[in-house]
Design a protein around this motif. Sequence first.
Motif, PDB file in Angstrom:
ATOM      1  N   ASN A  68      -6.025   7.456   4.232  1.00 50.13           N
ATOM      2  CA  ASN A  68      -5.593   7.748   5.602  1.00 50.13           C
ATOM      3  C   ASN A  68      -6.033   6.723   6.631  1.00 50.13           C
ATOM      4  O   ASN A  68      -5.831   6.928   7.831  1.00 50.13           O
ATOM      5  N   ALA A  69      -6.638   5.622   6.206  1.00 48.31           N
ATOM      6  CA  ALA A  69      -7.125   4.626   7.171  1.00 48.31           C
ATOM      7  C   ALA A  69      -5.961   3.868   7.799  1.00 48.31           C
ATOM      8  O   ALA A  69      -4.951   3.605   7.163  1.00 48.31           O
ATOM      9  N   VAL A  70      -6.125   3.510   9.069  1.00 45.73           N
ATOM     10  CA  VAL A  70      -5.163   2.643   9.739  1.00 45.73           C
ATOM     11  C   VAL A  70      -5.323   1.242   9.153  1.00 45.73           C
ATOM     12  O   VAL A  70      -6.445   0.715   9.105  1.00 45.73           O
ATOM     13  N   PRO A  71      -4.249   0.611   8.673  1.00 43.10           N
ATOM     14  CA  PRO A  71      -4.367  -0.738   8.115  1.00 43.10           C
ATOM     15  C   PRO A  71      -4.928  -1.713   9.148  1.00 43.10           C
ATOM     16  O   PRO A  71      -4.530  -1.703  10.313  1.00 43.10           O
ATOM     17  N   ALA A  72      -5.873  -2.548   8.733  1.00 43.46           N
ATOM     18  CA  ALA A  72      -6.499  -3.523   9.627  1.00 43.46           C
ATOM     19  C   ALA A  72      -7.092  -4.650   8.793  1.00 43.46           C
ATOM     20  O   ALA A  72      -7.510  -4.432   7.657  1.00 43.46           O
ATOM     21  N   ALA A  73      -7.127  -5.829   9.356  1.00 40.20           N
ATOM     22  CA  ALA A  73      -7.730  -6.981   8.689  1.00 40.20           C
ATOM     23  C   ALA A  73      -9.168  -7.151   9.167  1.00 40.20           C
ATOM     24  O   ALA A  73      -9.485  -6.876  10.324  1.00 40.20           O
ATOM     25  N   PHE A  74     -10.018  -7.616   8.264  1.00 36.04           N
ATOM     26  CA  PHE A  74     -11.418  -7.894   8.574  1.00 36.04           C
ATOM     27  C   PHE A  74     -11.762  -9.290   8.082  1.00 36.04           C
ATOM     28  O   PHE A  74     -11.196  -9.756   7.098  1.00 36.04           O
ATOM     29  N   ALA A  75     -12.689  -9.945   8.745  1.00 39.29           N
ATOM     30  CA  ALA A  75     -13.151 -11.273   8.341  1.00 39.29           C
ATOM     31  C   ALA A  75     -14.591 -11.177   7.863  1.00 39.29           C
ATOM     32  O   ALA A  75     -15.425 -10.510   8.493  1.00 39.29           O
ATOM     33  N   ILE A  81      -2.846  -7.253   9.768  1.00 35.51           N
ATOM     34  CA  ILE A  81      -2.645  -7.680   8.392  1.00 35.51           C
ATOM     35  C   ILE A  81      -1.454  -8.621   8.324  1.00 35.51           C
ATOM     36  O   ILE A  81      -0.386  -8.338   8.862  1.00 35.51           O
ATOM     37  N   LEU A  82      -1.656  -9.754   7.671  1.00 32.13           N
ATOM     38  CA  LEU A  82      -0.573 -10.713   7.472  1.00 32.13           C
ATOM     39  C   LEU A  82      -0.031 -10.563   6.063  1.00 32.13           C
ATOM     40  O   LEU A  82      -0.783 -10.450   5.105  1.00 32.13           O
ATOM     41  N   THR A  83       1.272 -10.548   5.938  1.00 26.09           N
ATOM     42  CA  THR A  83       1.912 -10.417   4.635  1.00 26.09           C
ATOM     43  C   THR A  83       2.862 -11.588   4.394  1.00 26.09           C
ATOM     44  O   THR A  83       3.203 -12.329   5.326  1.00 26.09           O
ATOM     45  N   GLY A  84       3.302 -11.734   3.175  1.00 24.70           N
ATOM     46  CA  GLY A  84       4.231 -12.810   2.843  1.00 24.70           C
ATOM     47  C   GLY A  84       4.485 -12.832   1.352  1.00 24.70           C
ATOM     48  O   GLY A  84       4.075 -11.938   0.623  1.00 24.70           O
ATOM     49  N   ASP A  85       5.164 -13.851   0.898  1.00 31.87           N
ATOM     50  CA  ASP A  85       5.484 -14.033  -0.518  1.00 31.87           C
ATOM     51  C   ASP A  85       4.584 -15.077  -1.126  1.00 31.87           C
ATOM     52  O   ASP A  85       4.292 -16.108  -0.516  1.00 31.87           O
ATOM     53  N   ILE A  86       4.143 -14.824  -2.349  1.00 36.49           N
ATOM     54  CA  ILE A  86       3.382 -15.823  -3.094  1.00 36.49           C
ATOM     55  C   ILE A  86       4.356 -16.857  -3.644  1.00 36.49           C
ATOM     56  O   ILE A  86       5.353 -16.520  -4.286  1.00 36.49           O
ATOM     57  N   GLU A  87       4.056 -18.112  -3.372  1.00 31.79           N
ATOM     58  CA  GLU A  87       4.949 -19.170  -3.866  1.00 31.79           C
ATOM     59  C   GLU A  87       4.558 -19.540  -5.279  1.00 31.79           C
ATOM     60  O   GLU A  87       3.388 -19.762  -5.586  1.00 31.79           O
ATOM     61  N   HIS A 129      -8.498   6.763  12.804  1.00 31.46           N
ATOM     62  CA  HIS A 129      -8.177   6.578  14.217  1.00 31.46           C
ATOM     63  C   HIS A 129      -8.558   5.183  14.724  1.00 31.46           C
ATOM     64  O   HIS A 129      -8.687   4.977  15.932  1.00 31.46           O
ATOM     65  N   ASN A 130      -8.751   4.256  13.774  1.00 31.97           N
ATOM     66  CA  ASN A 130      -8.898   2.843  14.119  1.00 31.97           C
ATOM     67  C   ASN A 130     -10.107   2.570  15.019  1.00 31.97           C
ATOM     68  O   ASN A 130     -10.021   1.791  15.974  1.00 31.97           O
ATOM     69  N   LEU A 131     -11.242   3.176  14.714  1.00 37.35           N
ATOM     70  CA  LEU A 131     -12.412   3.079  15.587  1.00 37.35           C
ATOM     71  C   LEU A 131     -13.569   2.278  14.999  1.00 37.35           C
ATOM     72  O   LEU A 131     -14.626   2.190  15.624  1.00 37.35           O
ATOM     73  N   VAL A 132     -13.397   1.690  13.807  1.00 34.44           N
ATOM     74  CA  VAL A 132     -14.482   0.916  13.189  1.00 34.44           C
ATOM     75  C   VAL A 132     -14.303  -0.559  13.538  1.00 34.44           C
ATOM     76  O   VAL A 132     -13.237  -1.134  13.319  1.00 34.44           O
ATOM     77  N   ILE A 149     -24.105  -7.107  -3.900  1.00 37.05           N
ATOM     78  CA  ILE A 149     -23.394  -7.959  -2.949  1.00 37.05           C
ATOM     79  C   ILE A 149     -23.585  -7.371  -1.557  1.00 37.05           C
ATOM     80  O   ILE A 149     -23.263  -6.204  -1.318  1.00 37.05           O
ATOM     81  N   ILE A 150     -24.124  -8.187  -0.670  1.00 36.76           N
ATOM     82  CA  ILE A 150     -24.296  -7.778   0.725  1.00 36.76           C
ATOM     83  C   ILE A 150     -23.197  -8.491   1.501  1.00 36.76           C
ATOM     84  O   ILE A 150     -23.128  -9.722   1.489  1.00 36.76           O
ATOM     85  N   ALA A 151     -22.326  -7.726   2.127  1.00 34.70           N
ATOM     86  CA  ALA A 151     -21.174  -8.322   2.804  1.00 34.70           C
ATOM     87  C   ALA A 151     -20.969  -7.671   4.161  1.00 34.70           C
ATOM     88  O   ALA A 151     -20.940  -6.447   4.272  1.00 34.70           O
ATOM     89  N   CYS A 152     -20.817  -8.514   5.179  1.00 30.71           N
ATOM     90  CA  CYS A 152     -20.569  -8.036   6.537  1.00 30.71           C
ATOM     91  C   CYS A 152     -19.178  -8.472   6.962  1.00 30.71           C
ATOM     92  O   CYS A 152     -18.822  -9.646   6.834  1.00 30.71           O
ATOM     93  N   TYR A 153     -18.390  -7.525   7.466  1.00 31.41           N
ATOM     94  CA  TYR A 153     -17.013  -7.778   7.873  1.00 31.41           C
ATOM     95  C   TYR A 153     -16.807  -7.313   9.310  1.00 31.41           C
ATOM     96  O   TYR A 153     -17.226  -6.220   9.670  1.00 31.41           O
ATOM     97  N   LYS A 154     -16.122  -8.150  10.109  1.00 30.19           N
ATOM     98  CA  LYS A 154     -15.762  -7.765  11.474  1.00 30.19           C
ATOM     99  C   LYS A 154     -14.248  -7.736  11.613  1.00 30.19           C
ATOM    100  O   LYS A 154     -13.534  -8.462  10.915  1.00 30.19           O
ATOM    101  N   ARG A 155     -13.775  -6.892  12.524  1.00 27.51           N
ATOM    102  CA  ARG A 155     -12.334  -6.780  12.786  1.00 27.51           C
ATOM    103  C   ARG A 155     -11.735  -8.143  13.057  1.00 27.51           C
ATOM    104  O   ARG A 155     -12.312  -8.963  13.754  1.00 27.51           O
ATOM    105  N   ASP A 156     -10.532  -8.364  12.505  1.00 24.76           N
ATOM    106  CA  ASP A 156      -9.903  -9.671  12.616  1.00 24.76           C
ATOM    107  C   ASP A 156      -8.389  -9.538  12.738  1.00 24.76           C
ATOM    108  O   ASP A 156      -7.629 -10.147  11.993  1.00 24.76           O
ATOM    109  N   GLY A 157      -7.944  -8.712  13.661  1.00 21.57           N
ATOM    110  CA  GLY A 157      -6.522  -8.626  13.962  1.00 21.57           C
ATOM    111  C   GLY A 157      -5.704  -7.833  12.973  1.00 21.57           C
ATOM    112  O   GLY A 157      -6.195  -6.935  12.297  1.00 21.57           O
TER     113      GLY A 157
END
Length: 197
Positions: A161-168, A190-196, A136-139, A180-188
């Motif tokens: 079942n997670a709502v797709p979301a980007a994190f930084a 998801i960006l997609t594209g083609d690998i050149e 439900h996109n609450l994290v 590995i200690i890693a902290c991620y915050k919401r970041d808008g």
Amino acid sequence: MRKITVLSMITLDGVMQAPGGPEEDRSGEFKYGGWTVSYGDELLGKVIQQEMRPADYLLGRKTFDIFSSYWPQHADFWPAINEGTKYVLSRTLEQSDWDNTVFLRSLSDIEKLKQSEGTDIQVWGSGELVRLLLKHNLVDEFRFKIYPLILGDGKKLFDNNAVPAAFALTESHITSKGVIIACYKRDGEILTGDIEI
């Protein structure tokens, strides 16, 4: 609006069950309880102490049962868990002897809590609850400790079942034992594209 932060110890394959001891959660005949114990070092200890700062807590029923049987008697190690408000998602529990405990009945109650005024909210353990929050996109933030283990079996933090979301990535460390200690915050979005090529 309050921020919801998920704090989790996970293996490389996403298992989060019973990191603290053999008897913590034996459901599903899980036999690796206490898998974090041999990975402690000074850096990990400092990070965990910082994460135990005062907050309010959102817990699932099983994690609440584990915590409420342990932390009231160990207030000297983590006083904030006893002093902070524990919001517990449960359809059956109505009262507890653990001070500052409030029971929530539904996702709607969690959404109202998130919209309310107050301190940020931490989610420890509580795999089923975390998956509900992701659905439900609450994290808003993750604070992971990723251990160099593959267990294969056990409760996983993520499902499909997670709502797709980007994190930084906002903070990261590697301990002397490879955690590995890693902290991620919401970041808008998801960006997609083609690998050149």
